[in-house]
Design a protein around this motif. Structure first.
Motif, mmCIF file in Angstrom:
data_model
loop_
_atom_site.group_PDB
_atom_site.id
_atom_site.type_symbol
_atom_site.label_atom_id
_atom_site.label_comp_id
_atom_site.label_asym_id
_atom_site.label_seq_id
_atom_site.Cartn_x
_atom_site.Cartn_y
_atom_site.Cartn_z
ATOM 1 N N ASP A 187 -29.427 35.996 -23.758
ATOM 2 C CA ASP A 187 -30.565 36.800 -24.211
ATOM 3 C C ASP A 187 -30.469 38.229 -23.668
ATOM 4 O O ASP A 187 -31.388 39.017 -23.807
ATOM 5 C CB ASP A 187 -31.887 36.159 -23.800
ATOM 6 C CG ASP A 187 -32.061 36.101 -22.288
ATOM 7 O OD1 ASP A 187 -31.162 36.556 -21.554
ATOM 8 O OD2 ASP A 187 -33.104 35.594 -21.839
ATOM 9 N N GLY A 188 -29.338 38.546 -23.033
ATOM 10 C CA GLY A 188 -29.113 39.879 -22.498
ATOM 11 C C GLY A 188 -28.796 39.894 -21.014
ATOM 12 O O GLY A 188 -28.120 40.789 -20.530
ATOM 13 N N LEU A 189 -29.282 38.906 -20.268
ATOM 14 C CA LEU A 189 -29.046 38.872 -18.821
ATOM 15 C C LEU A 189 -27.570 38.674 -18.476
ATOM 16 O O LEU A 189 -27.065 39.258 -17.521
ATOM 17 C CB LEU A 189 -29.864 37.752 -18.176
ATOM 18 C CG LEU A 189 -31.319 38.037 -17.880
ATOM 19 C CD1 LEU A 189 -31.985 36.819 -17.261
ATOM 20 C CD2 LEU A 189 -31.472 39.238 -16.967
ATOM 21 N N ARG A 190 -26.894 37.834 -19.237
ATOM 22 C CA ARG A 190 -25.477 37.567 -18.950
ATOM 23 C C ARG A 190 -24.630 38.804 -19.209
ATOM 24 O O ARG A 190 -23.727 39.124 -18.439
ATOM 25 C CB ARG A 190 -24.983 36.386 -19.782
ATOM 26 C CG ARG A 190 -25.703 35.099 -19.459
ATOM 27 C CD ARG A 190 -25.256 33.954 -20.329
ATOM 28 N NE ARG A 190 -26.205 32.858 -20.237
ATOM 29 C CZ ARG A 190 -26.109 31.733 -20.917
ATOM 30 N NH1 ARG A 190 -25.100 31.541 -21.751
ATOM 31 N NH2 ARG A 190 -27.011 30.789 -20.775
ATOM 32 N N VAL A 191 -24.916 39.490 -20.303
ATOM 33 C CA VAL A 191 -24.193 40.724 -20.610
ATOM 34 C C VAL A 191 -24.449 41.764 -19.528
ATOM 35 O O VAL A 191 -23.528 42.445 -19.072
ATOM 36 C CB VAL A 191 -24.589 41.263 -22.007
ATOM 37 C CG1 VAL A 191 -24.097 42.673 -22.213
ATOM 38 C CG2 VAL A 191 -24.033 40.366 -23.089
ATOM 39 N N LYS A 192 -25.700 41.886 -19.112
ATOM 40 C CA LYS A 192 -26.039 42.836 -18.041
ATOM 41 C C LYS A 192 -25.260 42.512 -16.774
ATOM 42 O O LYS A 192 -24.667 43.394 -16.152
ATOM 43 C CB LYS A 192 -27.544 42.814 -17.771
ATOM 44 C CG LYS A 192 -27.971 43.778 -16.670
ATOM 45 C CD LYS A 192 -29.452 43.651 -16.365
ATOM 46 C CE LYS A 192 -29.917 44.589 -15.283
ATOM 47 N NZ LYS A 192 -29.124 44.617 -14.077
ATOM 48 N N LEU B 124 -22.416 46.199 -23.584
ATOM 49 C CA LEU B 124 -21.355 46.449 -22.604
ATOM 50 C C LEU B 124 -20.825 47.873 -22.721
ATOM 51 O O LEU B 124 -20.599 48.540 -21.707
ATOM 52 C CB LEU B 124 -20.207 45.444 -22.784
ATOM 53 C CG LEU B 124 -20.472 44.020 -22.302
ATOM 54 C CD1 LEU B 124 -19.290 43.121 -22.649
ATOM 55 C CD2 LEU B 124 -20.750 43.985 -20.807
ATOM 56 N N ILE B 125 -20.647 48.335 -23.941
ATOM 57 C CA ILE B 125 -20.160 49.703 -24.153
ATOM 58 C C ILE B 125 -21.168 50.704 -23.590
ATOM 59 O O ILE B 125 -20.798 51.676 -22.926
ATOM 60 C CB ILE B 125 -19.878 49.948 -25.656
ATOM 61 C CG1 ILE B 125 -18.667 49.087 -26.096
ATOM 62 C CG2 ILE B 125 -19.628 51.422 -25.934
ATOM 63 C CD1 ILE B 125 -18.489 48.971 -27.605
ATOM 64 N N SER C 185 -7.250 34.572 -12.711
ATOM 65 C CA SER C 185 -8.566 34.343 -12.109
ATOM 66 C C SER C 185 -9.677 34.873 -13.008
ATOM 67 O O SER C 185 -9.516 35.895 -13.668
ATOM 68 C CB SER C 185 -8.648 35.006 -10.736
ATOM 69 O OG SER C 185 -8.384 36.390 -10.840
ATOM 70 N N ALA C 186 -10.796 34.136 -13.005
ATOM 71 C CA ALA C 186 -11.925 34.504 -13.865
ATOM 72 C C ALA C 186 -13.240 34.374 -13.118
ATOM 73 O O ALA C 186 -13.423 33.456 -12.319
ATOM 74 C CB ALA C 186 -11.955 33.604 -15.092
ATOM 75 N N LEU C 187 -14.132 35.328 -13.383
ATOM 76 C CA LEU C 187 -15.531 35.204 -12.980
ATOM 77 C C LEU C 187 -16.289 34.752 -14.227
ATOM 78 O O LEU C 187 -16.218 35.416 -15.260
ATOM 79 C CB LEU C 187 -16.083 36.551 -12.501
ATOM 80 C CG LEU C 187 -15.463 37.135 -11.242
ATOM 81 C CD1 LEU C 187 -16.061 38.507 -10.948
ATOM 82 C CD2 LEU C 187 -15.652 36.211 -10.064
ATOM 83 N N VAL C 188 -16.948 33.629 -14.149
ATOM 84 C CA VAL C 188 -17.640 33.054 -15.302
ATOM 85 C C VAL C 188 -19.142 33.259 -15.107
ATOM 86 O O VAL C 188 -19.726 32.759 -14.148
ATOM 87 C CB VAL C 188 -17.311 31.558 -15.447
ATOM 88 C CG1 VAL C 188 -17.999 30.972 -16.674
ATOM 89 C CG2 VAL C 188 -15.794 31.354 -15.526
ATOM 90 N N VAL C 189 -19.759 33.998 -16.031
ATOM 91 C CA VAL C 189 -21.168 34.380 -15.906
ATOM 92 C C VAL C 189 -22.043 33.532 -16.826
ATOM 93 O O VAL C 189 -21.801 33.450 -18.030
ATOM 94 C CB VAL C 189 -21.364 35.877 -16.242
ATOM 95 C CG1 VAL C 189 -22.838 36.258 -16.154
ATOM 96 C CG2 VAL C 189 -20.514 36.751 -15.338
ATOM 97 N N SER C 190 -23.060 32.922 -16.227
ATOM 98 C CA SER C 190 -24.054 32.186 -17.000
ATOM 99 C C SER C 190 -25.349 32.130 -16.201
ATOM 100 O O SER C 190 -25.462 32.740 -15.142
ATOM 101 C CB SER C 190 -23.553 30.777 -17.332
ATOM 102 O OG SER C 190 -24.391 30.175 -18.307
ATOM 103 N N VAL D 272 -20.617 32.776 -11.476
ATOM 104 C CA VAL D 272 -21.562 33.796 -11.011
ATOM 105 C C VAL D 272 -22.816 33.672 -11.878
ATOM 106 O O VAL D 272 -22.745 33.763 -13.101
ATOM 107 C CB VAL D 272 -20.960 35.211 -11.130
ATOM 108 C CG1 VAL D 272 -21.956 36.252 -10.653
ATOM 109 C CG2 VAL D 272 -19.650 35.308 -10.348
ATOM 110 N N ALA D 273 -23.939 33.471 -11.227
ATOM 111 C CA ALA D 273 -25.199 33.258 -11.953
ATOM 112 C C ALA D 273 -25.974 34.554 -12.145
ATOM 113 O O ALA D 273 -25.940 35.444 -11.299
ATOM 114 C CB ALA D 273 -26.065 32.251 -11.207
ATOM 115 N N THR D 274 -26.668 34.610 -13.264
ATOM 116 C CA THR D 274 -27.638 35.680 -13.495
ATOM 117 C C THR D 274 -28.843 35.415 -12.595
ATOM 118 O O THR D 274 -28.915 34.375 -11.937
ATOM 119 C CB THR D 274 -28.087 35.697 -14.963
ATOM 120 O OG1 THR D 274 -28.697 34.432 -15.264
ATOM 121 C CG2 THR D 274 -26.915 35.947 -15.906
#
Length: 196
Positions: free
Chosen positions: A50-55, A91-92, A128-133, A159-161
């Motif tokens: 809803d926008g938090l993950r992108v942020k 993101l841009i 390696s990856a940081l996975v955001v949710s 990594v959590a929002t």
């Protein structure tokens, strides 16, 4: 008879306390695997956003945690590479160059997000990856990404929002977090049967 009543009451009190503890602890259980970010090759911003993950993904990029970002869960039926969708545009706007944004239009489930990201990482040579949710997804994501990355030298960090509606101890007080926790418990059972 009095001894039986005392034992019954004690059993009831202990059972009630145990049930209450388990119930209240569900928020902690589902969000347990969130960690602080570390340097990585790629930031993976999972779909259903809803926008938090992108942020959060943009913030991690700006802080120098990774050079590339993968956006998953973008519907291929509506995606046009020459017209960035709202998540790419966000993101841009946050300063991420478009050439560092990779879009996954194939994934429809969390399992597919992990598998398709793993394949992309192999192609790009990323390790390696940081996975955001969001916090309530962490338990299922941890199991999913571990299973998908098993036997490889790739690693991930969840990594959590920080949504305003989430509190791991008082999750049951908020309608949104309540629905998330109940849904995640169901999905964890399904994933246990289908994938693990």
């Amino acid at each position: 008879m009095k001894a039986f009543l005392k034992i019954s009451l004690l059993f009831f009190l202990i059972s009630s306390a145990l049930c209450a503890t388990l119930y209240l602890g569900l928020g902690l259980l589902v969000s347990l695997h969130s960690a602080k970010p570390e340097k990585a090759d790629v930031i993976v911003v999972l779909g259903g956003d809803d926008g938090l993950r992108v942020k959060k993904g943009g913030d991690l990029y700006k802080a120098g945690y990774a050079k590339h970002i993968v956006l998953t869960g973008i519907d291929s039926r509506y995606y046009r590479p020459d017209h960035p969708n709202w998540r790419e545009r966000k993101l841009i706007e946050r300063g991420v160059p478009r050439k560092y944004i990779h879009v996954d239009t194939w994934s429809e489930t969390s399992w597919e997000e992990a598998e398709n990201t793993s394949d992309l990482m192999d192609k790009k040579g990323w390790k390696s990856a940081l996975v955001v949710s969001d916090p309530p997804h962490m338990l299922r994501l941890n199991k999913t990404w571990k299973k998908v990355f098993a036997g490889s030298d790739k690693r991930f960090r969840l990594v959590a929002t920080k949504p305003a509606w989430w509190h791991p101890l008082f999750w049951w007080r908020n309608d949104i977090s309540y629905r998330f926790v109940v849904s995640e418990l169901q999905k964890n059972i399904y994933y246990l049967l289908a994938y693990y």
